[in-house]
Structures are given as structure tokens and as C-alpha cells.
Design a protein around this motif. Structure first.
Motif, PDB file in Angstrom:
ATOM      1  N   THR A 240      -1.069   3.637 -15.030  1.00  0.00           N
ATOM      2  CA  THR A 240      -2.556   3.476 -14.561  1.00  0.00           C
ATOM      3  C   THR A 240      -2.496   3.005 -12.932  1.00  0.00           C
ATOM      4  O   THR A 240      -1.830   2.000 -12.781  1.00  0.00           O
ATOM      5  CB  THR A 240      -3.268   2.593 -15.267  1.00  0.00           C
ATOM      6  OG1 THR A 240      -3.380   2.941 -16.646  1.00  0.00           O
ATOM      7  CG2 THR A 240      -4.769   2.329 -14.749  1.00  0.00           C
ATOM      8  N   ILE A 241      -2.945   4.083 -12.038  1.00  0.00           N
ATOM      9  CA  ILE A 241      -2.600   3.518 -10.602  1.00  0.00           C
ATOM     10  C   ILE A 241      -4.095   3.029 -10.223  1.00  0.00           C
ATOM     11  O   ILE A 241      -5.128   3.732 -10.249  1.00  0.00           O
ATOM     12  CB  ILE A 241      -2.205   4.787 -10.041  1.00  0.00           C
ATOM     13  CG1 ILE A 241      -1.204   5.263 -10.611  1.00  0.00           C
ATOM     14  CG2 ILE A 241      -2.061   4.338  -8.306  1.00  0.00           C
ATOM     15  CD1 ILE A 241       0.191   4.480 -10.554  1.00  0.00           C
ATOM     16  N   GLU A 242      -4.132   2.032  -9.441  1.00  0.00           N
ATOM     17  CA  GLU A 242      -5.339   1.608  -8.557  1.00  0.00           C
ATOM     18  C   GLU A 242      -5.393   1.312  -7.299  1.00  0.00           C
ATOM     19  O   GLU A 242      -4.232   1.062  -6.647  1.00  0.00           O
ATOM     20  CB  GLU A 242      -5.825   0.046  -9.405  1.00  0.00           C
ATOM     21  CG  GLU A 242      -6.923  -0.657  -8.981  1.00  0.00           C
ATOM     22  CD  GLU A 242      -7.247  -1.832  -9.383  1.00  0.00           C
ATOM     23  OE1 GLU A 242      -7.990  -1.872 -10.165  1.00  0.00           O
ATOM     24  OE2 GLU A 242      -6.270  -2.850  -9.064  1.00  0.00           O
ATOM     25  N   SER A 247     -10.983   1.525  -2.550  1.00  0.00           N
ATOM     26  CA  SER A 247     -11.615   3.073  -2.571  1.00  0.00           C
ATOM     27  C   SER A 247     -11.320   3.851  -3.973  1.00  0.00           C
ATOM     28  O   SER A 247     -10.996   2.998  -4.813  1.00  0.00           O
ATOM     29  CB  SER A 247     -10.817   3.547  -1.126  1.00  0.00           C
ATOM     30  OG  SER A 247      -9.382   3.756  -1.665  1.00  0.00           O
ATOM     31  N   THR A 248     -11.647   4.872  -3.760  1.00  0.00           N
ATOM     32  CA  THR A 248     -11.457   5.662  -4.996  1.00  0.00           C
ATOM     33  C   THR A 248     -10.624   7.057  -5.017  1.00  0.00           C
ATOM     34  O   THR A 248     -10.258   7.497  -3.992  1.00  0.00           O
ATOM     35  CB  THR A 248     -12.852   6.266  -5.655  1.00  0.00           C
ATOM     36  OG1 THR A 248     -13.492   7.113  -4.432  1.00  0.00           O
ATOM     37  CG2 THR A 248     -13.767   5.077  -5.776  1.00  0.00           C
ATOM     38  N   PHE A 249     -10.244   7.383  -6.130  1.00  0.00           N
ATOM     39  CA  PHE A 249      -9.499   8.685  -6.104  1.00  0.00           C
ATOM     40  C   PHE A 249     -10.316   9.788  -6.119  1.00  0.00           C
ATOM     41  O   PHE A 249     -11.440   9.785  -6.777  1.00  0.00           O
ATOM     42  CB  PHE A 249      -8.474   8.775  -7.331  1.00  0.00           C
ATOM     43  CG  PHE A 249      -7.311   7.835  -7.302  1.00  0.00           C
ATOM     44  CD1 PHE A 249      -6.058   8.228  -6.673  1.00  0.00           C
ATOM     45  CD2 PHE A 249      -7.307   6.699  -8.029  1.00  0.00           C
ATOM     46  CE1 PHE A 249      -4.832   7.393  -6.370  1.00  0.00           C
ATOM     47  CE2 PHE A 249      -6.424   5.607  -7.790  1.00  0.00           C
ATOM     48  CZ  PHE A 249      -5.195   6.283  -7.110  1.00  0.00           C
ATOM     49  N   SER A 250     -10.008  10.952  -5.623  1.00  0.00           N
ATOM     50  CA  SER A 250     -10.774  12.281  -5.611  1.00  0.00           C
ATOM     51  C   SER A 250     -11.072  12.622  -6.959  1.00  0.00           C
ATOM     52  O   SER A 250     -10.002  12.799  -7.722  1.00  0.00           O
ATOM     53  CB  SER A 250     -10.396  13.366  -4.675  1.00  0.00           C
ATOM     54  OG  SER A 250      -9.869  12.737  -3.371  1.00  0.00           O
ATOM     55  N   ALA A 261      -6.599   5.882 -11.675  1.00  0.00           N
ATOM     56  CA  ALA A 261      -6.237   7.244 -12.117  1.00  0.00           C
ATOM     57  C   ALA A 261      -4.817   6.998 -12.722  1.00  0.00           C
ATOM     58  O   ALA A 261      -4.171   6.071 -12.919  1.00  0.00           O
ATOM     59  CB  ALA A 261      -5.926   8.090 -10.813  1.00  0.00           C
ATOM     60  N   THR A 262      -4.740   8.316 -13.668  1.00  0.00           N
ATOM     61  CA  THR A 262      -3.416   8.188 -14.792  1.00  0.00           C
ATOM     62  C   THR A 262      -2.503   9.196 -14.606  1.00  0.00           C
ATOM     63  O   THR A 262      -2.772  10.171 -14.060  1.00  0.00           O
ATOM     64  CB  THR A 262      -4.125   8.495 -16.220  1.00  0.00           C
ATOM     65  OG1 THR A 262      -4.991   7.390 -16.662  1.00  0.00           O
ATOM     66  CG2 THR A 262      -2.888   8.417 -17.193  1.00  0.00           C
ATOM     67  N   ILE A 263      -1.225   8.660 -14.540  1.00  0.00           N
ATOM     68  CA  ILE A 263      -0.172   9.758 -14.620  1.00  0.00           C
ATOM     69  C   ILE A 263       0.742   9.320 -15.607  1.00  0.00           C
ATOM     70  O   ILE A 263       1.120   8.296 -16.085  1.00  0.00           O
ATOM     71  CB  ILE A 263       0.955   9.166 -13.056  1.00  0.00           C
ATOM     72  CG1 ILE A 263      -0.018   9.590 -11.650  1.00  0.00           C
ATOM     73  CG2 ILE A 263       2.019   9.964 -12.870  1.00  0.00           C
ATOM     74  CD1 ILE A 263       0.607   8.976 -10.582  1.00  0.00           C
ATOM     75  N   GLY A 397      -1.349  14.283 -13.787  1.00  0.00           N
ATOM     76  CA  GLY A 397      -1.514  13.675 -12.605  1.00  0.00           C
ATOM     77  C   GLY A 397      -0.762  13.916 -11.449  1.00  0.00           C
ATOM     78  O   GLY A 397      -0.678  13.188 -10.273  1.00  0.00           O
ATOM     79  N   LYS A 398      -0.156  15.015 -11.437  1.00  0.00           N
ATOM     80  CA  LYS A 398       0.506  15.606 -10.283  1.00  0.00           C
ATOM     81  C   LYS A 398      -0.320  15.683  -8.881  1.00  0.00           C
ATOM     82  O   LYS A 398       0.037  15.281  -7.874  1.00  0.00           O
ATOM     83  CB  LYS A 398       1.364  16.892 -10.396  1.00  0.00           C
ATOM     84  CG  LYS A 398       2.584  16.755 -11.058  1.00  0.00           C
ATOM     85  CD  LYS A 398       3.349  18.203 -11.127  1.00  0.00           C
ATOM     86  CE  LYS A 398       2.736  18.804 -12.288  1.00  0.00           C
ATOM     87  NZ  LYS A 398       3.723  20.132 -12.473  1.00  0.00           N
TER      88      LYS A 398
END
Length: 428
Positions: A240-242, A247-250, A261-263, A397-398
Motif C-alpha cells: 500500500t503506497i501513500e 497529493s493523490t494518485f491518478s 494505491a495498491t501494488i 498496479g503497474k
């Protein structure tokens, strides 16, 4: 110190090749137009390495300039041009993590023959305009004949507790909706789109059966490495990436902006049991929770220092066509040596080199490799191919990887699958 990753070409006079690889944060990935060279002999003292000078080439002309650089006969480009270009062009190197992982499964020989026959079709589908459907039909018929003739021996290779599941999958492979018979009909209809869908379905089923056939390692580890954690199969790690700056992920298509976001990464103990085992143990220990990420054009790296250190695992690379990994040895791509788990795949996951010795991987620092064929060498291979312990690939999550910036944080890392295959030293 050395760069844990560099796509630079490194050559010393007197035909001595060295790899310069120090750890982040002092690391900086160098664009492929830089060539390191030195008129000095490499220092025998790793604490005082020879100082290289840098020669800068323009991207458009670097091949021509290198070709005229007669002082460096061991140069990567020249060696490939003289000896290995045809070999590299003819080598079918996996270009996706899914394909590389499928090829890496140690399964029954007959199943591997079926798999290879079907995978050849994926290359035939890339031929523009007129497709060789006749050749594709021959490939499927070959696979189907093996599947029918060798059914008993293939199913006999399954563990007793998995035979029922394997038999169901096998029936689906032959006669199922996404099986070989259906694929054959799609080829006869000469519909490339249907062939592509049917082929993917058949190969997925093949991989499922092969995974049932591979309950553990297909080789014995050297005795000196039995005191390391090891993963005797596959596992899945979920990150889980923060965003570090708030800011936010697209968003994904039609989705909303996300703060996290999840990878997901499949780690492969079949080809890199020690490297994958050490990584899995670090994940379980929470070593990466809260770790900051550092980014370059070529990779996303974890912190170079952790509170919980892992094991000093030797460099571990499984060469294609071999049955067990090589330890503390890199591969010579110029001579056609290629790894089972190639680095030249976007989202490949590997360990950086140890700060002490390039014969070992870093105990803790890993990276996501952002492969770009525009910066690759002949044959589309990374200049660093065969130099690092690749142990897995990003499968979910690529699209997140290029959005990660320096300072972003791994909020959590969890081993969501495969813990039952992780063997720790005190359990050996």
C-alpha cells in the motif's frame, strides 16, 4: 562504493570488466549515453576503488561513436555487434511478468512442451497483416496430441491431494470453453482476436496445472545456504503506497482520486528461493512498513537503511535452460546467457547490490525496475540484464509505478499468499 543499478556501459582497459554499484541515497542512475572508463587498474581494496572518468555520448549517435572507440575492445556494444547480435535477436525473451513467471514454473516435461508450442503462437500473432494461421493450427494440434497421449503421465505427476483439482483443470484444457479444441476452431475461423483470447485462456490453464505439479523446489540448495530463509514456491506481496506530499494518485478509468494505491508483486521462490525467502521474511517482520521510496528514471527503490536488516544473501540468478540457480555469479549476455527471470520487463522486482560486495545482494534494499526499450541495448535487453537477483514481477498496479515520486511511502507491505512455503532457518 557502487551504484546498485546502472545502465551505463563499464569498461576498463586491459580487458577488465567491472560493475560500479553503490547504494541509495548516494546512488544516481545514469542515462545510457554515459560510458565509464578508466586508464587505471581496478583497486584490490574495495574501500578505495579506481576512479573512472566519464565520456558522454549523444543518444542519437552513441552506437556510431562507440563503434569508432577502438580503445575498448570489451565494450558491451562492440562485443554484441561482433559476436552476439544474431543470438540476441533470435532469443524469445519474456516481455511481461506474467509470461516470465509462467516460463519459470518447474513442471512436467510434457506440460512444458505444450506450453512452448502455445507460446509460439503469441509470437506468430504479432506478425502484421497476413497471419500464419496454418502454422498456428499445427502448434495447437501438436499441443493437443501431447495432452491426449500423455494425459496419464501428466496427471500422475500431481500430488495425491491435488489430483482431483488437476483432473478437472486438465479436462478444461482439452475440451473446455477456453481450451485447446476451442482455440483450434478460432484459428480455423482466422479471427486473430478470438485466437488471442483463446490462447490466453489455454495458457492460464496450463500455468495452473504446472503450479499444481510444482509443490516445492526442483533442486537441492547448497549446504552452505541452508541457514537462510527460503521460499519454496510462489508468494504474493501486497504494497500500500501513500503520497509523501499529501497529493493523490491518478484515478483508474472512471475511478476517483486515491490517497493510497495498491501494488501486488508475485515473488518466485522456484528460481530465486533465497532472495525471495529473505524478502518475504522482511515483509512479515514489517521491515518495509513506513519505508520511503526514492525514484529515478530507471527504478523505484526502497530506503537504503532499515531498522530490521535482512540476510546477506549471495547474488542468485537462474540461467535459462538450467535446473538450479548460480550463486555469486553474473551472466554474460554477450555470450547468449539469459536469466529465467529477466530484468528487461517493466515492473520487475530485484534486490540492489550489497554495498560491500557485488557478489551479494543488499540485505534489504529492493527496487521496481522501470524498463524502457528506448534505453535498452541490442535485442531490447537492459544493459544490466543478468547482473541482479530478480525475484518477482509487479502483476497489479503497474500503472502506479510511474506515478511514484521520491518521498512517497510504503504504508504497509504484507505477504498475502505463500507464507506456508516460507521456511525459516530455525525450522530447517
Amino acid at each position: 562504493m557502487a551504484f546498485p543499478l546502472s545502465s551505463a556501459i563499464i569498461s576498463y582497459k586491459h580487458s577488465l570488466n567491472v560493475s560500479i554499484t553503490p547504494s541509495f541515497p548516494k546512488l544516481s542512475f545514469l542515462p545510457t549515453q554515459f560510458v565509464f572508463c578508466s586508464n587505471q587498474m581496478p583497486s584490490k581494496n574495495p574501500a578505495r576503488p579506481a576512479r573512472p572518468r566519464i565520456h558522454c555520448l549523444s543518444k542519437k549517435t552513441r552506437s556510431e561513436e562507440l563503434a569508432d572507440w577502438h580503445d575498448f575492445p570489451t565494450n558491451f556494444y562492440l562485443s554484441i555487434c561482433r559476436h552476439g547480435i544474431k543470438k540476441l535477436e533470435n532469443t524469445k525473451v519474456p516481455r511481461t511478468g506474467e509470461l516470465a513467471l509462467r516460463k519459470a514454473i518447474p513442471a512436467n516435461t510434457s506440460m512444458k512442451t505444450i506450453q512452448e508450442s502455445l507460446e509460439d503462437i503469441s509470437y506468430l500473432l504479432r506478425i502484421p497483416q497476413r497471419k500464419p494461421f496454418g502454422t498456428m493450427e499445427g502448434n495447437v494440434k501438436k499441443a493437443l496430441k501431447i495432452a491426449v497421449d500423455e494425459k496419464d503421465s501428466i496427471l500422475a505427476s500431481l500430488p495425491t491431494n491435488l489430483k482431483e483439482k488437476g483432473s478437472t483443470l486438465y479436462a478444461s484444457l482439452i475440451d473446455g470453453k477456453g481450451g485447446l479444441q476451442a482455440l483450434l476452431e478460432s484459428i480455423k475461423d482466422k479471427d486473430p482476436d478470438k485466437v488471442s483470447v483463446g490462447l490466453a485462456s489455454s495458457l492460464d490453464t496450463v500455468a495452473e496445472i504446472e503450479l499444481l505439479q510444482a509443490p516445492g523446489l526442483s533442486f537441492l540448495l547448497p549446504k552452505q545456504y541452508l541457514n537462510y530463509p527460503r521460499l519454496t514456491g510462489r508468494g504474493i506481496v501486497e504494497f500500500t503506497i501513500e503520497k509523501g506530499d499529501g497529493s493523490t494518485f491518478s484515478p483508474a478509468a472512471g475511478g476517483e482520486l486515491r490517497k493510497t494505491a495498491t501494488i501486488q508483486v508475485v515473488v518466485d521462490g522456484y528460481s530465486a528461493p533465497l532472495t525471495a525467502g529473505n524478502f518475504a521474511k522482511l515483509v512479515i517482520d514489517g521491515a518495509y512498513d513506513g519505508a520511503k521510496l526514492n525514484c529515478t528514471d530507471q527504478a523505484v527503490l526502497s530506503d537504503s537503511g532499515l531498522d530490521k536488516n535482512g540476510y546477506n544473501v549471495p547474488l542468485e540468478i537462474m540461467p535459462s535452460g538450467q535446473f538450479e540457480p548460480l550463486y555469486r555469479t553474473t551472466l554474460n549476455v554477450q555470450d547468449g546467457e539469459l536469466p529465467v527471470l529477466p530484468l528487461s520487463v517493466y515492473g520487475a522486482v530485484a534486490m540492489a547490490h550489497s554495498e560491500v560486495s557485488e557478489d551479494y545482494s543488499s540485505p534489504y534494499q529492493f527496487f521496481f525496475y522501470l524498463y524502457d526499450k528506448r534505453n535498452a541495448g541490442l535485442g531490447g535487453l537492459s544493459f544490466d540484464e543478468g547482473q541482479f537477483s530478480v525475484f518477482g514481477y509487479t502483476i497489479v498496479g503497474k500503472d502506479i509505478l510511474p506515478q511514484i515520486k521520491t518521498g512517497d511511502v510504503i504504508r504497509s507491505a504484507k505477504l498475502v499468499e505463500g507464507q506456508d512455503r516460507l521456511i525459516l532457518p530455525n525450522e530447517s
